[in-house]
Design a protein around this motif. Structure first.
Motif, PDB file in Angstrom:
ATOM      1  N   VAL A  89      52.715  61.683   5.006  1.00 31.44           N
ATOM      2  CA  VAL A  89      51.902  62.890   4.882  1.00 31.44           C
ATOM      3  C   VAL A  89      52.843  64.026   4.480  1.00 31.44           C
ATOM      4  O   VAL A  89      53.770  64.366   5.219  1.00 31.44           O
ATOM      5  CB  VAL A  89      51.187  63.234   6.206  1.00 31.44           C
ATOM      6  N   LEU A  90      52.634  64.591   3.287  1.00 33.21           N
ATOM      7  CA  LEU A  90      53.528  65.607   2.755  1.00 33.21           C
ATOM      8  C   LEU A  90      52.776  66.913   2.537  1.00 33.21           C
ATOM      9  O   LEU A  90      51.714  66.920   1.897  1.00 33.21           O
ATOM     10  CB  LEU A  90      54.129  65.169   1.411  1.00 33.21           C
ATOM     11  N   PRO A  91      53.286  68.021   3.045  1.00 36.26           N
ATOM     12  CA  PRO A  91      52.671  69.318   2.753  1.00 36.26           C
ATOM     13  C   PRO A  91      52.874  69.676   1.286  1.00 36.26           C
ATOM     14  O   PRO A  91      53.760  69.147   0.610  1.00 36.26           O
ATOM     15  CB  PRO A  91      53.417  70.277   3.687  1.00 36.26           C
ATOM     16  N   LYS A  92      52.038  70.565   0.805  1.00 31.34           N
ATOM     17  CA  LYS A  92      52.111  70.980  -0.594  1.00 31.34           C
ATOM     18  C   LYS A  92      53.500  71.540  -0.897  1.00 31.34           C
ATOM     19  O   LYS A  92      54.065  72.298  -0.115  1.00 31.34           O
ATOM     20  CB  LYS A  92      51.055  72.051  -0.880  1.00 31.34           C
ATOM     21  N   GLY A  93      54.058  71.134  -1.998  1.00 24.31           N
ATOM     22  CA  GLY A  93      55.376  71.608  -2.400  1.00 24.31           C
ATOM     23  C   GLY A  93      56.424  70.522  -2.301  1.00 24.31           C
ATOM     24  O   GLY A  93      57.359  70.479  -3.109  1.00 24.31           O
ATOM     25  N   LEU A  94      56.289  69.619  -1.304  1.00 26.07           N
ATOM     26  CA  LEU A  94      57.255  68.538  -1.157  1.00 26.07           C
ATOM     27  C   LEU A  94      56.911  67.343  -2.038  1.00 26.07           C
ATOM     28  O   LEU A  94      57.694  66.405  -2.150  1.00 26.07           O
ATOM     29  CB  LEU A  94      57.340  68.086   0.306  1.00 26.07           C
ATOM     30  N   ASP A  95      55.741  67.366  -2.652  1.00 24.41           N
ATOM     31  CA  ASP A  95      55.288  66.215  -3.416  1.00 24.41           C
ATOM     32  C   ASP A  95      55.438  66.398  -4.919  1.00 24.41           C
ATOM     33  O   ASP A  95      54.978  65.559  -5.700  1.00 24.41           O
ATOM     34  CB  ASP A  95      53.815  65.950  -3.109  1.00 24.41           C
ATOM     35  N   GLU A  96      56.095  67.466  -5.351  1.00 21.62           N
ATOM     36  CA  GLU A  96      56.083  67.812  -6.772  1.00 21.62           C
ATOM     37  C   GLU A  96      56.728  66.741  -7.649  1.00 21.62           C
ATOM     38  O   GLU A  96      56.266  66.463  -8.743  1.00 21.62           O
ATOM     39  CB  GLU A  96      56.788  69.157  -6.982  1.00 21.62           C
ATOM     40  N   LYS A 115      42.222  55.275   8.867  1.00 26.30           N
ATOM     41  CA  LYS A 115      42.006  53.868   9.148  1.00 26.30           C
ATOM     42  C   LYS A 115      43.132  53.031   8.530  1.00 26.30           C
ATOM     43  O   LYS A 115      43.716  53.401   7.531  1.00 26.30           O
ATOM     44  CB  LYS A 115      40.655  53.416   8.580  1.00 26.30           C
ATOM     45  N   GLY A 116      43.397  51.888   9.161  1.00 29.13           N
ATOM     46  CA  GLY A 116      44.366  50.948   8.601  1.00 29.13           C
ATOM     47  C   GLY A 116      45.757  51.045   9.163  1.00 29.13           C
ATOM     48  O   GLY A 116      46.588  50.181   8.896  1.00 29.13           O
ATOM     49  N   GLN A 117      46.062  52.087   9.933  1.00 27.81           N
ATOM     50  CA  GLN A 117      47.387  52.200  10.540  1.00 27.81           C
ATOM     51  C   GLN A 117      47.292  53.017  11.820  1.00 27.81           C
ATOM     52  O   GLN A 117      46.445  53.896  11.947  1.00 27.81           O
ATOM     53  CB  GLN A 117      48.383  52.853   9.575  1.00 27.81           C
ATOM     54  N   SER A 118      48.155  52.687  12.766  1.00 29.75           N
ATOM     55  CA  SER A 118      48.173  53.417  14.035  1.00 29.75           C
ATOM     56  C   SER A 118      49.098  54.623  13.963  1.00 29.75           C
ATOM     57  O   SER A 118      48.906  55.601  14.678  1.00 29.75           O
ATOM     58  CB  SER A 118      48.622  52.491  15.178  1.00 29.75           C
ATOM     59  N   LYS A 119      50.113  54.562  13.097  1.00 33.10           N
ATOM     60  CA  LYS A 119      51.074  55.652  12.947  1.00 33.10           C
ATOM     61  C   LYS A 119      51.189  56.029  11.474  1.00 33.10           C
ATOM     62  O   LYS A 119      50.992  55.206  10.580  1.00 33.10           O
ATOM     63  CB  LYS A 119      52.455  55.216  13.464  1.00 33.10           C
ATOM     64  N   GLU A 120      51.521  57.270  11.253  1.00 36.74           N
ATOM     65  CA  GLU A 120      51.867  57.724   9.913  1.00 36.74           C
ATOM     66  C   GLU A 120      53.072  58.655  10.038  1.00 36.74           C
ATOM     67  O   GLU A 120      53.393  59.126  11.128  1.00 36.74           O
ATOM     68  CB  GLU A 120      50.694  58.444   9.243  1.00 36.74           C
ATOM     69  N   PHE A 121      53.740  58.898   8.918  1.00 43.72           N
ATOM     70  CA  PHE A 121      55.002  59.642   8.940  1.00 43.72           C
ATOM     71  C   PHE A 121      54.789  61.012   8.319  1.00 43.72           C
ATOM     72  O   PHE A 121      54.430  61.130   7.137  1.00 43.72           O
ATOM     73  CB  PHE A 121      56.080  58.874   8.172  1.00 43.72           C
ATOM     74  N   ARG A 122      55.000  62.054   9.123  1.00 49.22           N
ATOM     75  CA  ARG A 122      54.845  63.435   8.670  1.00 49.22           C
ATOM     76  C   ARG A 122      56.179  63.923   8.109  1.00 49.22           C
ATOM     77  O   ARG A 122      57.187  64.000   8.823  1.00 49.22           O
ATOM     78  CB  ARG A 122      54.383  64.326   9.814  1.00 49.22           C
TER      79      ARG A 122
END
Length: 500
Positions: free
Chosen positions: A81-88, A108-115
């Motif tokens: 999960v990337l805030p706007k600006g880090l995904d350019e 859905k599909g995962q218990s954890k995600e990476f911020r």
């Protein structure tokens, strides 16, 4: 006589070096996604860590972007999960390191995600021309084979390679636990054709010859040219060399590459492949019992590898992709020994089935002819419903080194047949009588001088011995549900050639 001076002891010096010089601690490698994800449940909330890998997909929204990252350590990637600006600069196929923390996922599909809090781009990728895009339609297997250098970025290929690695560990553990087995390395370049079929790659020296001398200072006549070196080939099997080592270490095995210049363009054949081979000496004097001893080693090795693969998380992935895989692998691990039948009985069964169903087989089963793949599959799938050893094939069908049974009409040998594949492994007892082996070499049209060293093994303390060879890619396919051996090795080499 004066006493000899004693050398000073090195122990005090060694102790001093040990106390004054300490080895530096090795630098820790970055954590893999699989281990970091497993540790995330026990780590402190909001703990900062980093993940490195390749971006498989990227979905941008108004204020946030979602990406899937994989490093090949597990089936499937993890969601970033990337805030706007880090995904350019984020594109499919690029390599990057992401710093941030694990959080509970709301999707859905995962218990954890990476911020993600910070991105370090390592290798960029142009998504417009990236050869293996993440599409719903998938990429045809022939195209992926041509992109074999990038193919491991796909889940199935990466899972296959991890499984293949674990299989090597499992078979090594099995032989280590069997008393007396020694792993050896056998030659890749050899002067003998083990099978005698001529399907060999010849090795040529590409180095230009040195310039010949214009004259000889000691003679007016030019020196005769040196005799040509003996022909050399890429090995088709390690068996003959294993027999040599088994004449002093009576239980040996190897997992080695083999090469066969056959033109078979089937899902079961490669020109470069790996084979598990074993040789056992001092077998029982009773021929049927000795053959059972060799088949017992082959069966136990298959069971050991299959049990290990079935316990891997990758197996669940393969079972979802391949219908019936779980049942087939369970059949390899059943409580009963694998079925046994003679070649003669197998031909009788096939002939009876062919008579009742005239269109069942393309090739009519007849005694004295080799079993075709369709025959092998019917025996394993339809008649037995599991693995089966077929023994005692007609002697003319088999190589020179196999031991004939009494009467010499059949040979003390076996093939291990399994459902959906057919032949997985083959083995035999070896001819240990030197005069009979010499006669067999001559009858097969082979030059006895080229096999003089092999005849020596029978002249000097031979034993009753036998062994088997098992196609490694075939076993990989059997345990992963992959129907083509070209998908069971990183860089397939087959009759159509390879760009790698």
């Amino acid at each position: 006589m004066p006493a000899r001076p004693c050398l000073p002891s090195l122990r005090p010096l060694a102790r001093q070096l040990h106390t004054t010089r300490s080895l530096p601690s090795p630098a820790a490698l970055p954590s893999l996604i699989s281990s970091s994800l497993a540790a995330s449940s026990s780590s402190a909330p909001e703990a900062t860590t980093s993940l490195s890998g390749w971006v498989r997909s990227c979905r941008r929204q108004k204020n946030v972007s979602f990406a899937v990252l994989s490093d090949g350590s597990q089936v499937g990637g993890v969601q970033l999960v990337l805030p706007k600006g880090l995904d350019e600069r984020l594109t499919v196929g690029c390599a990057a390191t992401f710093k941030g923390n694990w959080v509970d996922s709301k999707g859905k599909g995962q218990s954890k995600e990476f911020r993600v809090e910070e991105v370090e781009f390592v290798g960029e990728s142009d998504a417009e021309i990236y050869p293996i895009p993440n599409t719903r339609q998938g990429i045809p297997l022939p195209i992926l084979r041509k992109k074999a250098h990038l193919r491991p970025r796909m889940d199935a290929a990466a899972a296959m390679l991890r499984t293949r690695s674990e299989m090597s560990w499992a078979v090594g553990d099995y032989f280590r636990q069997r008393e007396g087995f020694v792993k050896v390395e056998t030659p890749i370049i050899t002067s003998s054709d083990c099978e005698g079929a001529g399907e060999v790659f010849r090795v040529a020296d590409a180095t230009p010859p040195p310039p010949s001398s214009a004259f000889n200072t000691f003679s007016t006549e030019s020196a005769p040219p040196p005799p040509p070196p003996p022909a050399r080939y890429l090995t088709v099997s390690s068996q003959l060399h294993l027999e040599a080592i088994a004449s002093s270490l009576p239980r040996v095995y190897c997992l080695s590459p083999c090469f066969r210049a056959e033109k078979s363009d089937t899902a079961r054949h490669l020109q470069e492949f790996w084979m598990l081979e074993a040789e056992v000496g001092f077998l029982d004097a009773d021929v049927p019992r000795a053959l059972e001893q060799v088949m017992g080693v082959a069966e136990a090795s298959v069971r050991a590898v299959a049990a290990h693969v079935r316990s891997m998380p990758e197996f669940d992935f393969f079972a979802r992709q391949s219908e019936g895989l779980d049942a087939r692998v369970a059949g390899l691990l059943g409580p009963e020994p694998y079925a046994r039948m003679t070649y003669t009985h197998a031909i009788d069964l096939l002939a009876a089935h062919s008579a009742a169903h005239p269109s069942a087989f393309v090739f009519p089963p007849t005694w004295g002819s080799g079993l075709q793949t369709e025959h092998e599959k019917w025996l394993a799938e339809e008649h037995v419903g599991g693995p089966v050893f077929v023994t005692d094939y007609p002697t003319p069908l088999k190589p020179f080194y196999m031991l004939p049974n009494a009467g010499e009409r059949t040979t003390a040998c076996f093939d291990l047949l399994v459902p959906l594949l057919g032949e997985l492994a083959g083995g035999s007892l070896r001819q240990h009588d030197p005069s009979a082996l010499l006669a067999s070499l001559t009858a097969h049209g082979l030059d006895p001088e080229a096999y003089e060293w092999y005849l020596d093994l029978r002249r000097y303390g031979t034993t009753r011995h036998g062994g088997f060879g098992l196609g490694w890619e075939r076993l990989v396919g059997l345990l992963t549900g992959e129907g083509n051996v070209r998908e069971c090795i990183a860089f397939p080499r087959a009759s159509e050639g390879s760009r790698f």
